[in-house]
Enzyme design. Structure first.
Site, PDB file in Angstrom:
ATOM      1  N   CYS A 175       0.843  -1.195   0.000  1.00  0.00           N
ATOM      2  CA  CYS A 175       0.000   0.000   0.000  1.00  0.00           C
ATOM      3  C   CYS A 175       0.883   1.252   0.000  1.00  0.00           C
ATOM      4  O   CYS A 175       1.559   1.524  -0.973  1.00  0.00           O
ATOM      5  CB  CYS A 175      -0.960  -0.053   1.183  1.00  0.00           C
ATOM      6  SG  CYS A 175      -2.149   1.300   1.254  1.00  0.00           S
ATOM      7  N   ASP A 232      -9.557  -3.609  -6.542  1.00  0.00           N
ATOM      8  CA  ASP A 232      -9.073  -2.552  -5.654  1.00  0.00           C
ATOM      9  C   ASP A 232      -9.742  -1.241  -6.051  1.00  0.00           C
ATOM     10  O   ASP A 232      -9.420  -0.652  -7.082  1.00  0.00           O
ATOM     11  CB  ASP A 232      -7.556  -2.443  -5.785  1.00  0.00           C
ATOM     12  CG  ASP A 232      -6.932  -1.497  -4.762  1.00  0.00           C
ATOM     13  OD1 ASP A 232      -7.643  -0.597  -4.271  1.00  0.00           O
ATOM     14  OD2 ASP A 232      -5.739  -1.666  -4.460  1.00  0.00           O
ATOM     15  N   HIS A 267      -7.968  -4.391  -2.455  1.00  0.00           N
ATOM     16  CA  HIS A 267      -6.774  -3.784  -1.866  1.00  0.00           C
ATOM     17  C   HIS A 267      -6.386  -4.582  -0.620  1.00  0.00           C
ATOM     18  O   HIS A 267      -7.227  -5.138   0.068  1.00  0.00           O
ATOM     19  CB  HIS A 267      -7.080  -2.336  -1.480  1.00  0.00           C
ATOM     20  CG  HIS A 267      -5.869  -1.549  -1.112  1.00  0.00           C
ATOM     21  ND1 HIS A 267      -4.951  -1.107  -2.040  1.00  0.00           N
ATOM     22  CD2 HIS A 267      -5.405  -1.135   0.102  1.00  0.00           C
ATOM     23  CE1 HIS A 267      -3.985  -0.442  -1.430  1.00  0.00           C
ATOM     24  NE2 HIS A 267      -4.235  -0.448  -0.125  1.00  0.00           N
TER      25      HIS A 267
END
Length: 299
Positions: A175, A232, A267
């Protein structure tokens, strides 16, 4: 700041800690890098969280000098060995909590000196925040990219002096950390390869973040493997396409970079302690990451 509404969450994250003041709990978290999970990461999925044992490893917190500032980091390495390939492990917005520490131990089991520096430490204690929005606003958004690059340079220097072979340097991250994998691969000529897990690729130029991965894609020092989720919602696939175009017009390392997009993965699909965890993409991505480092001279 963490308030008393999150006392129960922290009691679960730090077994054995008493329910005293918020300051006491923050001190416990700050004093135990790599122990427990960040409060803002809740809800936790204990049934899927991986626990990599430290047998045969040297593990724990170290302090890295960055121009006189002492930056904590969690390191794991095969015990008693030197000349080890080095992998920098860059955290998500939650800092160096148990998941990141466990990931370093996984790399150590594979023969690496793995180091996860606490890159938010000057701006605040990421683990102590119970609200993600507040954590981003008060800590994460205030971290300059240039500061991160300098901290990572210092981490590599520390590794070279403590059993690592900096000529075999890889970087991976998740991330927020995934975004910085791309930036660091363009920043440090010693980087042999990178693996970016769902890191943001585009964005507006700001004083703290003047460039984004798409802006430096053409000048990578080592090829990067991008592991991304097709589901995501925070990283649209058209931004992946933009990055692919920029890489294709770049140097040899840029052209050697590639993406794997897992169609149904959200994600944070590698984060085994969160509801977003997807076992098959996470395991496949890990195998690809280890193979990528080996292919490009890190191992």
């Amino acid at each position: 700041m963490l308030d008393d509404r999150h006392a129960q969450d922290l009691d679960a994250l730090l077994p054995g800690q008493s329910t005293e003041s918020g300051a006491t709990r923050r001190t416990a978290l700050k004093a135990a890098l790599g122990v427990g999970y960040a409060a803002a990461a809740a809800p936790l999925m204990a049934q899927t969280a991986i626990n990599t044992q430290a047998d045969g490893l040297t593990v724990g917190e170290v302090m890295i000098d960055v121009n006189g500032f002492k930056m904590p980091a969690y390191r794991a390495a095969p015990a008693g060995k030197t000349g080890l390939p080095v992998v920098l492990v860059l955290s998500e917005i939650f800092g160096v909590h148990e998941y990141i520490a466990d990931t370093t131990r996984r790399f150590a089991k594979a023969g690496y000196l793995a180091i996860a520096p606490e890159l938010f430490v000057r701006q605040g204690d990421a683990q102590s925040y119970g609200e993600m929005a507040k954590l981003i606003a008060e800590v994460v958004s205030k971290v300059p990219d240039a500061q991160v690059m300098g901290d990572l340079d210092a981490t590599v220097k520390w590794a070279a002096a403590n059993g690592g072979d900096a000529r075999k340097l890889g970087v991976t991250g998740f991330c927020w950390g995934g975004r910085h994998v791309w930036l660091y691969a363009a920043h440090n000529p010693a980087v042999k390869a990178g693996v970016a897990w769902y890191g943001r690729l585009v964005g507006d130029a700001t004083p703290l973040s003047p460039k984004h991965p798409v802006d430096v894609a053409a000048t990578l020092n080592g090829p990067v493997l991008g592991l991304y989720g097709g589901a995501d919602t925070g990283i649209p696939l058209d931004t992946v396409d933009k990055m692919k175009t920029a890489l294709a017009a770049g140097n040899a390392a840029a052209k050697a970079s590639t993406f794997v997009v897992y169609p149904d993965a959200p994600h944070a699909f590698h984060a085994d302690y969160r509801p977003t965890f997807r076992k098959e993409p996470a395991e496949d991505g890990w195998k690809r990451a280890v193979a990528w480092f080996k292919q490009h001279g890190v191992a």
